[in-house]
Design a protein around this motif. Sequence first.
Motif, short mmCIF file in Angstrom:
data_model
loop_
_atom_site.label_atom_id
_atom_site.label_comp_id
_atom_site.label_asym_id
_atom_site.label_seq_id
_atom_site.Cartn_x
_atom_site.Cartn_y
_atom_site.Cartn_z
N MET A 131 45.25 35.85 -38.99
CA MET A 131 44.74 37.23 -38.89
C MET A 131 43.31 37.44 -39.10
SD MET A 131 45.05 40.43 -38.69
CE MET A 131 46.80 39.80 -38.50
N ARG A 132 42.70 38.18 -38.15
CA ARG A 132 41.45 38.65 -38.23
C ARG A 132 41.11 39.76 -37.96
NH1 ARG A 132 38.71 34.49 -33.66
NH2 ARG A 132 39.20 36.68 -32.52
N LEU A 133 42.17 40.89 -37.39
CA LEU A 133 41.77 42.10 -37.20
C LEU A 133 40.76 42.71 -38.82
CD1 LEU A 133 42.53 43.82 -35.01
CD2 LEU A 133 44.81 44.74 -36.72
N SER A 134 40.16 43.29 -38.94
CA SER A 134 39.36 43.42 -40.22
C SER A 134 39.47 44.91 -40.20
CB SER A 134 37.64 44.13 -39.08
OG SER A 134 37.61 45.06 -38.57
N ILE A 135 40.50 45.86 -39.48
CA ILE A 135 41.33 46.73 -40.06
C ILE A 135 42.76 46.48 -40.19
CG2 ILE A 135 41.32 49.16 -39.89
CD1 ILE A 135 37.97 49.45 -38.49
N GLN A 136 43.47 46.79 -41.11
CA GLN A 136 44.36 46.41 -40.71
C GLN A 136 45.43 48.15 -41.49
OE1 GLN A 136 45.25 42.55 -42.49
NE2 GLN A 136 43.82 42.26 -41.42
N PRO A 137 46.79 48.45 -41.28
CA PRO A 137 47.56 49.24 -42.03
C PRO A 137 47.50 48.30 -42.74
CG PRO A 137 48.09 48.96 -39.99
CD PRO A 137 46.94 47.48 -39.74
N VAL A 138 48.44 49.01 -44.29
CA VAL A 138 48.76 48.61 -45.63
C VAL A 138 50.00 49.78 -45.89
CG1 VAL A 138 48.28 47.84 -47.91
CG2 VAL A 138 46.77 46.91 -46.40
N LYS A 139 51.18 48.83 -46.48
CA LYS A 139 52.40 49.71 -46.38
C LYS A 139 52.24 50.19 -47.99
CE LYS A 139 55.86 46.81 -44.51
NZ LYS A 139 56.38 45.75 -45.18
N LYS A 140 52.72 51.79 -48.14
CA LYS A 140 52.33 52.36 -49.29
C LYS A 140 52.69 51.57 -50.47
CE LYS A 140 52.97 56.27 -51.34
NZ LYS A 140 54.03 57.42 -52.06
N GLU A 141 54.15 50.45 -50.59
CA GLU A 141 54.07 50.09 -51.65
C GLU A 141 53.48 48.92 -52.25
OE1 GLU A 141 56.45 50.82 -49.20
OE2 GLU A 141 57.42 49.37 -48.99
N HIS A 142 53.17 48.29 -51.17
CA HIS A 142 51.70 47.36 -51.45
C HIS A 142 50.75 47.67 -51.92
CE1 HIS A 142 54.00 44.68 -48.13
NE2 HIS A 142 54.24 44.63 -48.62
N PHE A 143 50.07 48.39 -51.51
CA PHE A 143 49.03 49.22 -51.62
C PHE A 143 49.17 49.64 -53.62
CE2 PHE A 143 46.32 52.93 -53.35
CZ PHE A 143 44.99 53.03 -52.53
N GLU A 144 50.68 50.68 -53.74
CA GLU A 144 50.21 50.89 -55.14
C GLU A 144 50.91 50.02 -55.75
OE1 GLU A 144 53.18 53.87 -54.44
OE2 GLU A 144 51.98 55.65 -53.69
N MET A 145 50.79 48.90 -55.69
CA MET A 145 51.04 47.77 -56.09
C MET A 145 49.66 46.83 -56.72
SD MET A 145 53.07 43.89 -56.05
CE MET A 145 54.60 44.40 -56.72
N ILE A 146 48.76 46.91 -55.47
CA ILE A 146 47.73 46.27 -55.86
C ILE A 146 46.87 47.08 -56.76
CG2 ILE A 146 45.78 45.35 -54.55
CD1 ILE A 146 47.57 44.63 -51.72
N ARG A 147 46.79 48.36 -55.73
CA ARG A 147 46.19 48.98 -57.13
C ARG A 147 46.37 48.99 -58.74
NH1 ARG A 147 44.88 55.77 -55.94
NH2 ARG A 147 42.77 55.42 -57.39
N GLN A 148 47.55 49.22 -58.57
CA GLN A 148 47.84 49.20 -59.73
C GLN A 148 47.49 47.45 -60.55
OE1 GLN A 148 52.19 49.08 -60.92
NE2 GLN A 148 51.03 51.18 -62.50
N TRP A 149 47.56 46.45 -60.19
CA TRP A 149 46.96 45.61 -60.64
C TRP A 149 45.22 44.78 -60.73
CZ3 TRP A 149 48.78 40.37 -56.85
CH2 TRP A 149 48.42 39.35 -57.62
N GLY A 150 45.19 45.96 -59.76
CA GLY A 150 43.20 45.57 -59.96
C GLY A 150 42.86 46.27 -61.32
N MET A 151 43.54 47.20 -61.50
CA MET A 151 42.69 48.37 -62.50
C MET A 151 43.80 47.56 -63.90
SD MET A 151 40.83 49.18 -60.93
CE MET A 151 40.21 50.91 -62.19
N GLU A 152 44.64 46.38 -63.76
CA GLU A 152 44.33 46.02 -65.20
C GLU A 152 43.86 45.37 -65.85
OE1 GLU A 152 47.82 42.65 -64.25
OE2 GLU A 152 49.21 44.16 -63.87
N THR A 153 43.70 45.62 -67.18
CA THR A 153 42.31 45.12 -68.10
C THR A 153 42.76 43.34 -68.59
OG1 THR A 153 43.75 46.13 -70.03
CG2 THR A 153 42.05 46.76 -69.02
N VAL A 154 41.57 43.02 -68.20
CA VAL A 154 42.09 41.03 -67.98
C VAL A 154 41.96 40.63 -69.42
CG1 VAL A 154 41.37 38.53 -67.38
CG2 VAL A 154 40.70 41.37 -65.71
#
Length: 154
Positions: A131-154
């Motif tokens: 998959m080389r597409l540089s702009i891709q749609p993302v599902k809402k549930e995936h987005f939200e999970m990743i956002r939460q994950w990304g903002m966790e304090t390490v």
Amino acid sequence: MAYWLIKSEPSSYSIDHLKNDKKTFWNGVRNFQARNFMKDEMRVGDLVLFYHSNAEPPGIAGIASVCKQAYPDFTSWDPKDKHYDPRSTPTKPLWHMVDLKFVEKFSHFISLDQLRKNSALKDMLVLKKGMRLSIQPVKKEHFEMIRQWGMETV
DNA sequence: GCCAACGTTGGC
DNA sequence: GCCAACGTTGGC
């Protein structure tokens, strides 16, 4: 409201560049599928996962949002620009771009490897082979999970 | 309209 | 730096 993933090589433009600029125009997209997503579907307020490609390691570095809907990519008819395309002119623009603004940089960078290990995310396009597409749609549930994950304090 | 050749992407 | 996978181009 939709969710997206955009790729950028951090050596040319990273999440830190965006954080510093606060806002940028996303020029240089020269792939029809990616252009069509921008032109036909991206709307102001859409949220975007900012992916570092060709990086060590590759992965998702933060979040941006669309702050201006698609308009002609004026770098496409500039012969001096590296993204010049002689088929595109001011009267008949072939390529388009949107404006993106900085939203947040993840406290916890999510590497491609970590994305792969999370079975809840296995349907994400970015994880598909070839998959080389540089702009891709993302599902809402995936987005939200990743956002939460990304903002966790390490 | 097919498809080989070419250029690019991007993980490794 | 390698190369697989893919999109695009252009000859026919």
